[in-house]
Design an enzyme around this catalytic site. Structure first.
Site, PDB file in Angstrom:
ATOM      1  N   LEU A 152      26.096 -40.616 -46.644  1.00  0.00           N
ATOM      2  CA  LEU A 152      25.156 -39.740 -45.924  1.00  0.00           C
ATOM      3  C   LEU A 152      25.496 -39.725 -44.436  1.00  0.00           C
ATOM      4  O   LEU A 152      24.657 -39.990 -43.573  1.00  0.00           O
ATOM      5  CB  LEU A 152      23.723 -40.203 -46.168  1.00  0.00           C
ATOM      6  N   GLY A 153      26.748 -39.384 -44.131  1.00  0.00           N
ATOM      7  CA  GLY A 153      27.159 -39.212 -42.747  1.00  0.00           C
ATOM      8  C   GLY A 153      26.838 -37.804 -42.289  1.00  0.00           C
ATOM      9  O   GLY A 153      25.932 -37.152 -42.811  1.00  0.00           O
ATOM     10  N   SER A 174      24.816 -45.066 -50.044  1.00  0.00           N
ATOM     11  CA  SER A 174      25.504 -45.332 -48.790  1.00  0.00           C
ATOM     12  C   SER A 174      25.769 -46.825 -48.754  1.00  0.00           C
ATOM     13  O   SER A 174      25.162 -47.569 -49.533  1.00  0.00           O
ATOM     14  CB  SER A 174      24.571 -44.915 -47.651  1.00  0.00           C
ATOM     15  N   ARG A 175      26.644 -47.300 -47.855  1.00  0.00           N
ATOM     16  CA  ARG A 175      26.900 -48.749 -47.796  1.00  0.00           C
ATOM     17  C   ARG A 175      25.594 -49.504 -47.552  1.00  0.00           C
ATOM     18  O   ARG A 175      25.341 -50.551 -48.130  1.00  0.00           O
ATOM     19  CB  ARG A 175      27.914 -49.073 -46.699  1.00  0.00           C
ATOM     20  N   THR A 176      24.758 -48.958 -46.642  1.00  0.00           N
ATOM     21  CA  THR A 176      23.446 -49.568 -46.423  1.00  0.00           C
ATOM     22  C   THR A 176      22.388 -48.479 -46.472  1.00  0.00           C
ATOM     23  O   THR A 176      22.659 -47.322 -46.134  1.00  0.00           O
ATOM     24  CB  THR A 176      23.361 -50.235 -45.042  1.00  0.00           C
ATOM     25  N   ARG A 232      38.075 -36.795 -50.497  1.00  0.00           N
ATOM     26  CA  ARG A 232      39.507 -36.913 -50.684  1.00  0.00           C
ATOM     27  C   ARG A 232      39.753 -37.065 -52.185  1.00  0.00           C
ATOM     28  O   ARG A 232      38.947 -37.652 -52.903  1.00  0.00           O
ATOM     29  CB  ARG A 232      40.076 -38.146 -49.946  1.00  0.00           C
ATOM     30  N   GLU A 261      47.822 -33.709 -54.028  1.00  0.00           N
ATOM     31  CA  GLU A 261      47.966 -32.331 -53.586  1.00  0.00           C
ATOM     32  C   GLU A 261      49.414 -32.045 -53.192  1.00  0.00           C
ATOM     33  O   GLU A 261      50.064 -32.917 -52.591  1.00  0.00           O
ATOM     34  CB  GLU A 261      47.052 -32.091 -52.369  1.00  0.00           C
ATOM     35  N   HIS A 279      42.184 -27.408 -50.994  1.00  0.00           N
ATOM     36  CA  HIS A 279      41.812 -28.183 -49.808  1.00  0.00           C
ATOM     37  C   HIS A 279      41.507 -27.269 -48.617  1.00  0.00           C
ATOM     38  O   HIS A 279      42.225 -27.285 -47.607  1.00  0.00           O
ATOM     39  CB  HIS A 279      42.903 -29.199 -49.447  1.00  0.00           C
TER      40      HIS A 279
END
Lengths: 313, 337
Positions: A152-153, A174-176, A232, A261, A279
């Site tokens: 969630l950036g 998310s990581r946290t 990615r 790719e 892409h």
């Protein structure tokens, strides 16, 4: 600054090339027939590398360029740059955050709509003349579907904001956990997948997030679930994804990125529940110009001893 | 649910279920998914002249005096002549968002209320309109063809698309569908303006009384208004020139809102930037010049075609009929403005 050597890792944007050439001594790495010889000859004049999502600066290249001061990436992702090595050698690194956030989020929603409502398939249906023989089949409603976001950036938040306008309940991994965020948090991607209809990959590629969408996650998402990848290729275990789609254990996928790719697994070409893009997450005239300006701006700032615009390292 | 049925059937015993005519062209039927007829039969006595052994005209005249409501299926027309055969008719329930197949002035003058299905479909149509717009701007369908055609390893790069954020969107017809589109596109940082028969005071978006003015101030036109005599070919050469070479048209209304011949010319000559079209003047025929263009996305009139839309349509149909026969306000009556 015309004597400063800048090595461009691969073709990425002709406006950027042109602007770099105006200001610096530009080397186009992809036109060099003998790379090691070239590097040996020019190593003392190359002080900057410009990379992107396909090619950047790995440890080998960094070691071959003793005068390298800065790596400016024409992308927000940094997986093609050996960040640890750059830190170790005091090499600055910049990327292009924010300017491409909207385009990538727009494309993620576009992929969701295209997959669920089969926009590309029904366009094919019309172009092939099949509409004259009968109506196209029913498709799946998008409004109200549960959207689960991995990461969630900036991009993840932008996807969430757009999906909310379609009344989609939002959840994330998310990581946290982010306590200030009102969306539902799940401490694992498997739990997120089990509780959403559309799973979106919007995190950075690191060692931890490699194959973050694996067999277990795909099973949890299920035969009606959809994977959208605007991150990615290596975020997703591609062979597992392909077999799940072919065997209909997964409902569909919208993919802008792939593990190797420009190679795309051929099994996907015959499926009507996937949308495949080359892409193009940030590939608009407006955004590529903004990204190019940011790369130029960062390089100019560096060589004029001014603060970098968008430093990562 | 059971309580509701009992209340309703307090008014009507099973022999006295209100009569509803199913008005349909022979090739059209009420949807089977969900099963409309099964869901209507507990509440209404359905009459379908095409299912009766008797000739159409005599069946209709025999039942005419008991018919106060009819469902018109898909584009099955309702003409003034047809209305003359049904002197007791008070309600027409349309099963599509568009009502251009119904003689609305004739209904008005006979005091017949007409309901449409916009509110059942508006989310799905709005989703389709937004999907078509993103597809045209970002070249999604064209790029999918590029990848499937194995061109990516060959050509390496794909032509750039255009950013959606910041685009000025002009909505022609700000009804339930247009409002849902506005709500969605606002989240993509588009600015919204609109044209409608009348300005809507409660709406925060700028109003243009004239579609050409709207076009001159927009990057994208999205058509979701009703097709009437006034709106036929409302998108004509002047409007397309005003929209300009980068301008896009998205049509989820009716094909004849656009002068299709002129649209094709403008697209082929690059006088407008592109189009996303779910509807055409002569469906299922699509002008062949469009089939080779990458800046056009074509859709076989399927903006409403999801199971959820048909379920919502069924609920709305039943609700409108029940309201009518209970003398309660109709849910989706078309106003006379």
């Amino acid at each position: 600054m015309e004597s400063i050597g800048v090595l461009m890792a691969c073709p990425m944007n002709s406006y950027l090339e042109h602007e770099l050439e105006k200001r610096f001594n530009l080397f186009r790495f992809w036109t060099v027939p003998e790379k090691s010889a070239f590097l040996a000859t020019n190593k003392n004049s190359i002080r900057a590398v410009v990379g992107n999502s396909s090619a950047g600066a790995d440890a080998e290249l960094i070691e071959a360029l003793p005068k390298l001061e800065i790596v400016a990436s024409f992308s927000v992702g940094l997986d093609k740059i050996d960040l640890a090595k750059c830190k170790e050698k005091g090499i600055r690194v910049t990327n292009t955050p924010d300017v491409l956030t909207d385009d990538v989020a727009d494309l993620a929603i576009g992929l969701m709509l295209a997959v669920l409502r089969k926009l590309c398939e029904s366009d094919r249906y019309v172009r092939s003349g099949k509409w004259k023989k009968g109506d196209y089949k029913l498709t799946t409603k998008f409004t109200g579907k549960r959207v689960g976001i991995i990461g969630l950036g900036r991009i993840g938040m932008a996807v969430a904001k757009r999906a909310e306008a379609f009344s989609c309940p939002i959840s994330y991994y998310s990581r946290t956990e982010k306590p200030e965020i009102k969306y539902k948090y799940y401490p694992s991607v498997v739990e997120l997948a089990a509780n959403c209809d559309i799973l979106v990959v919007a995190c950075l590629l690191t060692e931890e997030t490699l194959h973050i969408v694996n067999r277990e996650v795909i099973d949890a998402l299920g035969p009606k679930g959809v994977v959208i990848n605007v991150g990615r290729g290596p975020h997703v275990d591609e062979p597992e994804l392909v077999s799940a789609l072919v065997e209909r254990r997964l409902g569909g996928a919208g993919l802008d990125v792939f593990e190797h790719e420009p190679e795309v697994p051929e099994e996907l070409f015959g499926l009507d529940n996937v949308v495949l893009l080359p892409h193009v997450g940030s590939a608009t005239v407006e955004t590529r110009q903004a990204m190019a300006d940011l790369v130029i701006g960062n390089l100019e700032a560096h060589f004029l001893n001014k603060p970098l615009l968008t430093p990562v390292v | 649910m059971a309580t509701k049925q009992t209340d309703y059937q307090q008014h009507f015993s099973s022999q006295e279920l209100p009569v509803v005519l199913v008005n349909r062209l022979p090739s059209f039927r009420l949807p089977s998914k969900p099963p409309f007829i099964d869901n209507l039969l507990p509440h209404f006595h359905l009459l379908d002249p095409h299912d009766a052994p008797e000739p159409y005209d005599s069946f209709l005249s025999r039942h005419a005096h008991s018919i106060r409501a009819l469902i018109t299926v898909g584009p099955t027309p309702v003409t003034a002549e047809f209305l003359n055969l049904l002197p007791c008719l008070g309600l027409i329930v349309g099963t599509s968002a568009g009502l251009d197949h119904i003689d609305l002035p004739a209904c008005r003058s006979r005091g017949i209320a007409v309901t449409n299905a916009s509110s059942a479909f508006s989310e799905d149509v709005a989703d389709c309109a937004v999907g078509l717009l993103i597809d045209v701007l970002r070249r999604i369908s064209a790029a999918d063809r590029f990848v499937r055609g194995q061109m990516w390893p060959v050509k390496k790069e794909y032509p750039l698309g255009f950013k959606l954020g910041g685009k000025r969107v002009g909505i022609v017809g700000l009804g339930s569908i247009g409002s849902e589109i506005a709500k969605r596109l606002s989240a993509f940082n588009c600015s919204i303006a609109y044209n409608s028969r009348k300005k809507k005071p409660s709406v925060p978006f700028p109003f243009y009384a004239n579609v050409s003015d709207l076009a001159a101030n927009s990057d994208v036109l999205i058509l979701c208004c009703a097709l009437t005599e006034e709106t036929t070919h409302i998108i004509n050469k002047d409007v397309m020139i005003a929209l300009g070479k980068q301008g896009l048209i998205i049509n989820v209304g009716r094909g004849s809102l656009i002068d299709e011949k002129v649209l094709v010319q403008c697209l082929v000559r690059g006088e407008i930037g592109g189009a996303g079209l779910d509807v055409f003047e002569n469906e299922p025929n699509v002008p062949k010049e469009l089939l080779g263009l990458d800046n056009v996305v074509l859709s076989p009139h399927c903006a409403v075609m999801t199971p959820e839309s048909f379920e919502a349509l069924l609920q709305l149909t039943v609700a409108n009929l029940k309201a009518f026969f209970s003398n309660k306000p109709l849910l989706s009556v078309v106003s006379n403005e």
